[in-house]
Scaffold this active site. Sequence first.
Site, PDB file in Angstrom:
ATOM      1  N   TYR A  21      45.260 -26.342  68.253  1.00 33.72           N
ATOM      2  CA  TYR A  21      46.570 -25.702  68.088  1.00 33.72           C
ATOM      3  C   TYR A  21      47.487 -26.605  67.271  1.00 33.72           C
ATOM      4  CZ  TYR A  21      50.930 -23.336  69.375  1.00 33.72           C
ATOM      5  OH  TYR A  21      52.134 -22.678  69.344  1.00 33.72           O
ATOM      6  N   LYS A  64      49.163 -25.913  63.475  1.00 29.68           N
ATOM      7  CA  LYS A  64      50.609 -25.921  63.246  1.00 29.68           C
ATOM      8  C   LYS A  64      51.010 -27.012  62.261  1.00 29.68           C
ATOM      9  CE  LYS A  64      51.752 -22.409  65.783  1.00 29.68           C
ATOM     10  NZ  LYS A  64      52.325 -21.174  65.175  1.00 29.68           N
TER      11      LYS A  64
END
Length: 241
Positions: free
Chosen positions: A155, A159
């Site tokens: 994740y 990002k």
Amino acid sequence: MVALVTGASRGIGKAIALELASLGYDIALVGRELETLEAAARDLETRALESGFEICTACIPAELEDPDAPASLVSRAVSCLGGIDVLVNCAGLSLTGSFAEVSVAEWDRLFAVNARAPFFICKEALPYLKKSARPTVINIASVVGFKGYENQSVYASSKHALTGFTKVFAKEVQPFGIRVHLISPGGVATEMVRSMRPDIKADELIQPEEIGEIVRFLVTRKGQGTIDQFYIRRYSGLAFD
């Protein structure tokens, strides 16, 4: 004015779409399920009427893992509503687990949705943004795009990728008068955060409506100056550079 919002059926995306509806924007809502998109669209139309506007909405189901999704959803949005003035890339996936246990399939899926899809949605939307009188792009990243958190390696990586792309994209489209902003929230009270961090108390989380209010500010402000990035933290409120 027309806004295209991904992840618009719930959470941060819906909160943003509601704020834009209250400003009178026609809105293309992108999400996975038609039923939840239609329910969100009804809420948007009600909010707009309460603010004195009658808006048009377009519900566009899409699986952002599909490489063809960006071109398809932008084409459908333009066909239904006539153009794009504001683009909000909000849709995202999360994954919690040890770095050592991550599979190639998990990596590919998160990067497809969190990094590749926004990249190519921006690319497909660019010709229409160039035609707009007030073009604006807002990408929703995360505090993990510049901080590291245990068990969030994929994740965080996705990002970071979105953050890096947004910075470059902003420079490349500046000559066309397109404003590009990145919002990087900490924990927000959404289903995603509750699944990733069940240890955080609900009253310590940022509310989705707070992100919507920031988007409202960004699309309504005038002047030559611009804010590139918002960092939104729990506990300490809002900070930006």
